[in-house]
Design an enzyme around this catalytic site. Structure first.
Site, PDB file in Angstrom:
ATOM      1  N   LYS A   1      -0.461   3.964   8.532  1.00 50.46           N
ATOM      2  CA  LYS A   1       0.257   3.389   7.393  1.00 50.46           C
ATOM      3  C   LYS A   1       1.162   2.248   7.826  1.00 50.46           C
ATOM      4  CE  LYS A   1       0.167   7.262   4.237  1.00 50.46           C
ATOM      5  NZ  LYS A   1       0.991   8.288   3.589  1.00 50.46           N
TER       6      LYS A   1
ATOM      7  N   ASP B   1       0.834  -1.210   0.000  1.00 51.76           N
ATOM      8  CA  ASP B   1       0.000   0.000   0.000  1.00 51.76           C
ATOM      9  C   ASP B   1       0.858   1.245   0.000  1.00 51.76           C
ATOM     10  OD1 ASP B   1      -2.594  -1.160   0.173  1.00 51.76           O
ATOM     11  OD2 ASP B   1      -2.096  -1.742   2.212  1.00 51.76           O
TER      12      ASP B   1
ATOM     13  N   ASP C   1       6.573   3.296   2.408  1.00 54.56           N
ATOM     14  CA  ASP C   1       5.984   4.641   2.494  1.00 54.56           C
ATOM     15  C   ASP C   1       5.602   5.006   3.934  1.00 54.56           C
ATOM     16  OD1 ASP C   1       3.804   2.853   2.684  1.00 54.56           O
ATOM     17  OD2 ASP C   1       2.432   4.462   2.092  1.00 54.56           O
TER      18      ASP C   1
ATOM     19  N   LYS D   1       4.632  -4.406  11.744  1.00 53.50           N
ATOM     20  CA  LYS D   1       5.688  -3.393  11.678  1.00 53.50           C
ATOM     21  C   LYS D   1       5.449  -2.416  12.834  1.00 53.50           C
ATOM     22  CE  LYS D   1       5.318  -3.635   6.641  1.00 53.50           C
ATOM     23  NZ  LYS D   1       4.857  -2.939   5.438  1.00 53.50           N
TER      24      LYS D   1
HETATM   25  P1  B16 Z   1      -5.502  -5.282   5.927  1.00 56.27           P
HETATM   26  P2  B16 Z   1       1.258  -2.291   3.746  1.00 56.27           P
HETATM   27  C1  B16 Z   1      -0.858  -2.104   5.327  1.00 56.27           C
HETATM   28  O1  B16 Z   1      -0.286  -2.483   4.125  1.00 56.27           O
HETATM   29  C2  B16 Z   1      -1.529  -0.767   5.218  1.00 56.27           C
HETATM   30  O2  B16 Z   1      -0.576   0.253   4.988  1.00 56.27           O
HETATM   31  C3  B16 Z   1      -2.269  -0.467   6.490  1.00 56.27           C
HETATM   32  O3  B16 Z   1      -2.913   0.781   6.386  1.00 56.27           O
HETATM   33  C4  B16 Z   1      -3.270  -1.589   6.750  1.00 56.27           C
HETATM   34  O4  B16 Z   1      -3.961  -1.369   7.960  1.00 56.27           O
HETATM   35  C5  B16 Z   1      -2.523  -2.912   6.820  1.00 56.27           C
HETATM   36  O5  B16 Z   1      -1.819  -3.104   5.611  1.00 56.27           O
HETATM   37  C6  B16 Z   1      -3.440  -4.091   7.059  1.00 56.27           C
HETATM   38  O6  B16 Z   1      -4.250  -4.282   5.946  1.00 56.27           O
HETATM   39  O7  B16 Z   1      -6.553  -4.683   6.780  1.00 56.27           O
HETATM   40  O8  B16 Z   1      -5.851  -5.323   4.463  1.00 56.27           O
HETATM   41  O9  B16 Z   1      -5.010  -6.606   6.438  1.00 56.27           O
HETATM   42  O10 B16 Z   1       1.492  -0.818   3.657  1.00 56.27           O
HETATM   43  O11 B16 Z   1       2.077  -2.995   4.801  1.00 56.27           O
HETATM   44  O12 B16 Z   1       1.342  -2.968   2.400  1.00 56.27           O
HETATM   45 MG    MG Z   2       2.560   1.070   2.941  1.00 55.71          MG
END
Ligand code: B16
Ligand code: MG
Length: 214
Positions: free
Chosen positions: A43, A9, A169, A144
Site C-alpha cells: 500500500k 488508493d 491508508d 513513500k
Molecule cells: P501505479 P496511493 C499507490 O497509490 C498504491 O497504493 C500502490 O499500491 C501502488 O503500487 C502505487 O500507487 C503505484 O501505482 O502502479 O498505478 O503507478 O495509495 O499512493 O494513491
Molecule cells: Mg493508499
C-alpha cells in the site's frame, strides 16, 4: 492558509483492491500465492518497489532489470484493464461530502498519490474540480515513506508543511506525512496506522474528525 492532502488508493477511491488483484494474478503466473496480508506491504509503495516485495514473497531472486520492467508493465496492464470501467460508484463513502465541507471551511485540497494513474483516475471519477493541486506518481521520484509526494503538493499550493493534514491508508504514507512535518489522519486499522494523530475505521468517519485539534 491550510490544506488537506489526500492519498488516492484506499482513501478517495476503492482502487486498492484492483492493485491487489493484479499483483495476485501476476504472482499466480509466477507460480506462487500472494495474499491480503502480503498486500499490506504494497500500500502506497511505488510500482517497482511493489514488484520487488512481490518477488521477495515468492522467493524469486536474480531477475534482470529488463525482466522486472516487463513484469511491472504486465501488472500495470492487468490493473488498467481492471479499472477501465471505474466510475463514481467506487468513490469511497463520504469523500465528496468531506471535500465539499473542507473547501467551504477554507482548506485547500491536493492529491498526493504514488500512482502514475492518479490524475487519470480523478478525471474518470469527475473529482478533478475538487482538487486545487494534483501530484501523482508521474511528478515524484522518491516513493513513500519519503515525503516528496506531500511536500511537492504543499509547495505547489504555497502552504507551509505544518499547516497540512494528510489523509492516508498506508503505513508508508503515515511515515511520509510525518517525515514532511505534516499531521496525518489514518483510514483503517489502528494497529497498522497507530502513529497517525487520528485513525478512523473508514472514510465515513472523516466528517467527525476535529480537524482544528488534531
Ligand atoms: P501505479 P496511493 C499507490 O497509490 C498504491 O497504493 C500502490 O499500491 C501502488 O503500487 C502505487 O500507487 C503505484 O501505482 O502502479 O498505478 O503507478 O495509495 O499512493 O494513491
Ligand atoms: Mg493508499
Amino acid at each position: 492558509m491550510k490544506a488537506i492532502i489526500f492519498d488516492l488508493d484506499g482513501v478517495v477511491v476503492n482502487t486498492a483492491k484492483y492493485h491487489y488483484l493484479a499483483w495476485k494474478k501476476l504472482a499466480k503466473e509466477l507460480g506462487f500465492e500472494f495474499d491480503v496480508a502480503h498486500n499490506e506491504r504494497l500500500k502506497g509503495v511505488s510500482r517497482m518497489e511493489s514488484l520487488n516485495i512481490v518477488l521477495e514473497v515468492g522467493g524469486i531472486t536474480g531477475y534482470s532489470e529488463e525482466k522486472k520492467n516487463e513484469l511491472a508493465d504486465r501488472k500495470n496492464g492487468y490493473y488498467l484493464s481492471m479499472i477501465e470501467k471505474l466510475d463514481q460508484s467506487e468513490i469511497l463513502p463520504g469523500i465528496p461530502e468531506f471535500l465539499e465541507k473542507i473547501r467551504k471551511a477554507g482548506y485547500k485540497t491536493a492529491l498526493g498519490s504514488a500512482s502514475k494513474s492518479g490524475g487519470m483516475i480523478l478525471e474518470k471519477l469527475g473529482l478533478m474540480p475538487m482538487f486545487d493541486v494534483v501530484v501523482d506518481g508521474n511528478l515524484v521520484e522518491r516513493p513513500k515513506p519519503d515525503p516528496e509526494v506531500f511536500t511537492k503538493a504543499a509547495d505547489l499550493l504555497g502552504i507551509p508543511y505544518e499547516k497540512c493534514i494528510v489523509v492516508e491508508d498506508a503505513k508508508a504514507g503515515v511515515e511520509a506525512a510525518h517525515a514532511g512535518r505534516m499531521k496525518c489522519i489514518g483510514i483503517g486499522n489502528p494497529e497498522i496506522l497507530g502513529a497517525a494523530e487520528k485513525v478512523v475505521g473508514s472514510t465515513e468517519g472523516l466528517m467527525q474528525v476535529d480537524l482544528e485539534n488534531l
